[in-house]
Motif scaffolding. Structure first.
Motif, PDB file in Angstrom:
ATOM      1  N   UNK B   7      47.075  13.092  29.247  1.00 14.39           N
ATOM      2  CA  UNK B   7      46.038  13.262  28.230  1.00 14.39           C
ATOM      3  C   UNK B   7      45.620  14.728  28.116  1.00 14.39           C
ATOM      4  N   UNK B   8      45.506  15.377  29.274  1.00 15.76           N
ATOM      5  CA  UNK B   8      45.140  16.803  29.255  1.00 15.76           C
ATOM      6  C   UNK B   8      46.229  17.604  28.547  1.00 15.76           C
ATOM      7  N   UNK B   9      47.474  17.246  28.821  1.00 16.68           N
ATOM      8  CA  UNK B   9      48.591  17.937  28.159  1.00 16.68           C
ATOM      9  C   UNK B   9      48.520  17.759  26.638  1.00 16.68           C
ATOM     10  N   UNK B  10      48.147  16.540  26.211  1.00 16.86           N
ATOM     11  CA  UNK B  10      48.047  16.289  24.770  1.00 16.86           C
ATOM     12  C   UNK B  10      46.944  17.141  24.140  1.00 16.86           C
ATOM     13  N   UNK B  11      45.818  17.230  24.832  1.00 16.27           N
ATOM     14  CA  UNK B  11      44.710  18.044  24.308  1.00 16.27           C
ATOM     15  C   UNK B  11      45.135  19.513  24.220  1.00 16.27           C
ATOM     16  N   UNK B  12      45.819  19.970  25.271  1.00 12.59           N
ATOM     17  CA  UNK B  12      46.291  21.359  25.252  1.00 12.59           C
ATOM     18  C   UNK B  12      47.288  21.575  24.119  1.00 12.59           C
ATOM     19  N   UNK B  13      48.162  20.613  23.924  1.00 12.13           N
ATOM     20  CA  UNK B  13      49.138  20.716  22.838  1.00 12.13           C
ATOM     21  C   UNK B  13      48.436  20.801  21.488  1.00 12.13           C
ATOM     22  N   UNK B  14      47.371  20.016  21.334  1.00 14.12           N
ATOM     23  CA  UNK B  14      46.594  20.046  20.087  1.00 14.12           C
ATOM     24  C   UNK B  14      45.966  21.427  19.889  1.00 14.12           C
ATOM     25  N   UNK B  15      45.343  21.937  20.963  1.00 15.64           N
ATOM     26  CA  UNK B  15      44.699  23.255  20.861  1.00 15.64           C
ATOM     27  C   UNK B  15      45.731  24.361  20.620  1.00 15.64           C
ATOM     28  N   UNK B  16      46.906  24.203  21.215  1.00 15.38           N
ATOM     29  CA  UNK B  16      47.956  25.223  21.045  1.00 15.38           C
ATOM     30  C   UNK B  16      48.648  25.110  19.684  1.00 15.38           C
ATOM     31  N   UNK B  17      48.457  23.977  19.009  1.00 15.72           N
ATOM     32  CA  UNK B  17      49.167  23.742  17.755  1.00 15.72           C
ATOM     33  C   UNK B  17      50.626  23.416  17.969  1.00 15.72           C
ATOM     34  N   UNK B  18      50.931  22.849  19.142  1.00 20.27           N
ATOM     35  CA  UNK B  18      52.346  22.612  19.460  1.00 20.27           C
ATOM     36  C   UNK B  18      52.683  21.127  19.576  1.00 20.27           C
ATOM     37  N   UNK B  19      51.804  20.250  19.096  1.00 20.37           N
ATOM     38  CA  UNK B  19      52.079  18.812  19.228  1.00 20.37           C
ATOM     39  C   UNK B  19      53.117  18.343  18.204  1.00 20.37           C
ATOM     40  N   UNK B  20      53.963  17.449  18.620  1.00 20.59           N
ATOM     41  CA  UNK B  20      54.845  16.786  17.662  1.00 20.59           C
ATOM     42  C   UNK B  20      54.037  15.681  16.983  1.00 20.59           C
ATOM     43  N   UNK B  21      54.591  15.107  15.930  1.00 17.28           N
ATOM     44  CA  UNK B  21      53.874  14.028  15.232  1.00 17.28           C
ATOM     45  C   UNK B  21      53.645  12.843  16.163  1.00 17.28           C
ATOM     46  N   UNK B  22      54.651  12.523  16.969  1.00 12.10           N
ATOM     47  CA  UNK B  22      54.502  11.400  17.903  1.00 12.10           C
ATOM     48  C   UNK B  22      53.405  11.666  18.930  1.00 12.10           C
ATOM     49  N   UNK B  23      53.401  12.915  19.431  1.00 13.65           N
ATOM     50  CA  UNK B  23      52.366  13.282  20.405  1.00 13.65           C
ATOM     51  C   UNK B  23      50.985  13.164  19.774  1.00 13.65           C
ATOM     52  N   UNK B  24      50.903  13.586  18.505  1.00 15.15           N
ATOM     53  CA  UNK B  24      49.601  13.553  17.833  1.00 15.15           C
ATOM     54  C   UNK B  24      49.115  12.116  17.660  1.00 15.15           C
ATOM     55  N   UNK B  25      50.040  11.207  17.323  1.00 18.77           N
ATOM     56  CA  UNK B  25      49.652   9.785  17.204  1.00 18.77           C
ATOM     57  C   UNK B  25      49.149   9.270  18.540  1.00 18.77           C
ATOM     58  N   UNK B  26      49.851   9.684  19.609  1.00 15.64           N
ATOM     59  CA  UNK B  26      49.449   9.236  20.948  1.00 15.64           C
ATOM     60  C   UNK B  26      48.048   9.783  21.280  1.00 15.64           C
ATOM     61  N   UNK B  27      47.818  11.048  20.903  1.00 20.82           N
ATOM     62  CA  UNK B  27      46.516  11.652  21.185  1.00 20.82           C
ATOM     63  C   UNK B  27      45.410  10.904  20.436  1.00 20.82           C
ATOM     64  N   UNK B  28      45.675  10.611  19.170  1.00 19.66           N
ATOM     65  CA  UNK B  28      44.660   9.884  18.385  1.00 19.66           C
ATOM     66  C   UNK B  28      44.302   8.563  19.035  1.00 19.66           C
ATOM     67  N   UNK B  29      45.337   7.874  19.453  1.00 17.75           N
ATOM     68  CA  UNK B  29      45.126   6.575  20.073  1.00 17.75           C
ATOM     69  C   UNK B  29      44.304   6.711  21.359  1.00 17.75           C
ATOM     70  N   UNK B  30      44.611   7.741  22.128  1.00 23.62           N
ATOM     71  CA  UNK B  30      43.880   7.946  23.380  1.00 23.62           C
ATOM     72  C   UNK B  30      42.432   8.381  23.101  1.00 23.62           C
TER      73      UNK B  30
END
Lengths: 183, 451
Positions: B7-30
């Motif tokens: 989850x922390x990795x997903x948040x960092x990916x969001x802040x870095x602007x480096x999330x893939x679409x799949x990662x972003x869906x996972x982040x939203x769900x979390x």
């Protein structure tokens, strides 16, 4: 109408807006994925806040201004989201609402957070600070910074993540310590 | 709050602007499910939004200074390494001394740093010079940047480096006792039935003619054979095996594992220390013990109700891996009386199932720890060439205080004397030392160029 607003209104508005601009920016940043979006919304919000300042009840405490400003900024973020509906990384409505409510509470203490951050930045190693400057002060994309300094983007993403986590821990500790000191 | 690393990795990916679409869906769900995660995202974004003004309000000088710091660090390193070159006295008694009539066994061919020789009659020679003829006795490298190269009349060579002590003798065959430290040997063919014998605290080696490396500590010995064959006996249970070329073996004092040599693999560029297992100097405190101590103190101070101790303990323990803990620097007396005690942590860089750990100019050493007081810590890697000959010690000084999480560019690690870089070499020992107590490490890893 703005021309109907007095010079005193202008001064009061500037004082309040300057005082709470950091809180408002943090709030908007919590709801949008990019810095460009944050800048756009902040610009629009400041204009709307000034236009509507005559409607604001100035007899209350200063913090009332912040609650009012959050409300207007939230509306401006929604407008921005509608304009950029096809962008990647836009949270869906329900997640946006959850974040918006919780961000209001968190961003109320943004001034303390900023002071804590100022101290925490001093604890960084010089190299870490140089990365922070390149990414945040110059506003460059991490990918571009990586290219400039000859590192892989993945490596720099990880470094920035570690710095971010370290700063967040440090800020959290300082905020908790100062809160305990007050209690 | 305990937030899973993913989850922390997903948040960092969001802040870095480096999330893939799949990662972003996972982040939203979390984010829908987790209040803590929403809080973390808001926290990170709030901090990021405050960054430009926090940077503008007073940290500029430090950032500007960073550009010139690198050259200063190297200069300071040279001075510091020279200052510590007086060395460290190893904490053990000397091996027995030979009668004065004993013939010359070897020549001290070359040395770096501070080296002590204790020879016939117990005569102690500090600052021994290269070219000295050595009879039976003990040669000690007194500091982490010391090394000594011995040449025997038959052409065999032995190099010790870092904090090492080697006793040499000959009663018809060469006998070496490596009490502690690092040794690299090239042994020419020995007479039939009289192999060179090398003893460490946990192993006995018999060598007929080969090239090999040894790292010895109280609890384990690691042998890497580069050419030929070495017979290794584990002293604890007397089991022995032959270690062939391009194989390595670890003989531990506990003798729980089978005594099996493993093939040396292709070099790797990343390494993560298992501090509890890899230490050759330092006091190890497993996380479970550290938490018990911490909770005990909190109960004593009235900050925690004793009835909740168990629950709090397990909740905190969940955040850690089994092999987490703290490695505390231990005092080492230096070679001469006027030199201060230093506090040392030393780690063997094992190959385990992978190959040697190759240093690249763009690799970085990440060290997480804490220091009770602000102080300068020297980080030093012992490295060797691909042909397994010891290349030297490469170090840099870094100032640390309270909890720290630093990354050191391998390109900043410089060798004493000639200032060459460690890039392209294979690392085999990491030393961290400071002048004051209170240095603890919690995590050490080598990040590859792509990390």
């Amino acid at each position: 109408m703005e021309e109907e607003q007095s010079a005193t209104d202008h001064e009061v508005f500037l004082r309040l807006f300057t005082r709470f601009e950091g809180n408002l920016r943090a709030y908007v940043a919590s709801l949008l994925p990019t810095r460009d979006g944050v800048d756009d919304v902040m610009q629009e919000s400041s204009v709307v806040l000034w236009r509507k300042f005559s409607d604001f009840d100035q007899t209350g405490v200063d913090s009332d201004f912040l609650g009012w400003a959050f409300m207007i900024a939230r509306y401006e973020v929604l407008k921005y989201r509608r304009r950029r509906a096809t962008d990647r990384l836009q949270f869906s409505e329900d997640v946006f609402e959850l974040l918006a409510s919780e961000a209001e509470r968190t961003c109320t203490t943004q001034i303390e957070r900023q002071l804590a951050l100022h101290e925490c930045l001093k604890e960084l190693e010089s190299k870490q600070l140089a990365i922070v400057k390149a990414v945040y002060e110059d506003g460059s994309r991490i990918k571009d910074v990586a290219e400039q300094i000859g590192r892989s983007p993945t490596g720099l993403y990880k470094s920035v993540a570690r710095i971010r986590e370290r700063l967040a821990n440090c800020v959290r500790t300082r905020l908790n310590t100062s809160a305990e000191g007050l209690s | 709050m305990t937030i899973p690393q993913r989850d922390i990795d997903l948040i960092n990916g969001y802040c870095n602007g480096s999330l893939t679409d799949d990662d972003f869906s996972e982040l939203e769900s979390r984010l829908r499910e987790s209040h803590e995660l929403r809080q973390l995202l808001i926290e990170y974004r709030s901090i990021e939004s405050a960054m430009p003004s926090a940077l503008a309000s007073g940290t500029m000088e430090k950032a500007q200074a960073s550009a010139t710091k690198k050259s200063r660090v190297i200069r300071r390193l040279k001075i510091a390494l020279l200052a510590t070159a007086a060395g460290l006295l190893l904490m053990f008694g000397l091996y027995f001394l030979r009668p004065s009539s004993e013939p010359q066994l070897a020549t001290l061919d070359s040395l770096t740093g501070s080296v002590r020789w204790t020879g016939t009659g117990g005569q102690v020679v500090d600052d021994v010079q290269s070219g000295r003829a050595l009879t039976g006795g003990t040669i000690e490298c007194l500091s982490v940047d010391s090394s000594a190269n011995l040449e025997f009349p038959d052409g065999s060579t032995v190099t010790i480096s870092g904090m090492s002590a080697l006793t040499i003798s000959d009663d018809g065959r060469k006998e070496l006792h490596l009490r502690e430290g690092n040794l690299s040997a090239t042994v020419t063919s020995q007479p039939e039935g009289r192999p060179l014998r090398l003893l460490t605290p946990t192993a006995e080696l018999e060598v007929l003619g080969t090239q090999f490396d040894v790292i010895a500590a109280d609890t384990q010995t690691k042998i890497t054979v580069n050419e030929g064959v070495v017979r290794v006996k584990r002293l604890t249970d007397g089991k022995f095996t032959d270690v062939k070329s391009a194989h390595s073996l670890v003989a531990t004092i506990e003798a729980r594992e089978p005594l099996v040599a493993i093939a040396i693999q292709e070099p790797v560029r990343v390494w993560k220390a298992n501090l509890g297992q890899d230490k050759t100097a330092g006091d190890w405190l497993p996380i479970a013990h550290a938490l018990r101590i911490e909770i005990g103190r909190e109960i004593e101070a009235g900050e925690l109700d004793a009835d909740r101790a168990k629950e709090v303990y397990f909740k905190r323990l969940e955040k850690f891996e089994d092999d987490d803990g703290f490695l505390t620097a231990v005092p080492r007396r230096t070679g001469r009386e006027e030199q201060p005690v230093i506090y040392l942590i030393s780690l063997n860089i094992p190959q385990r199932q992978a190959g040697p750990v190759l240093l690249s100019e763009r690799s970085r050493l990440r060290v997480v720890g804490r220091s009770k007081i602000p102080q300068e810590v020297t980080f030093s890697l012992a490295a060797r060439n691909h042909d397994r000959t010891v290349a030297g010690r490469y170090g840099v000084k870094q100032r640390v205080e309270s909890t720290f999480d630093i990354e050191i560019d391998v390109s900043e690690l410089r060798e004493l004397g000639n200032g060459t870089s460690a890039g392209g070499l294979e690392a085999f020992v990491l030393d961290c030392f400071a002048n004051e107590p209170g240095l603890e490490l919690a995590h050490v890893e080598l990040l590859g160029p792509e990390e």
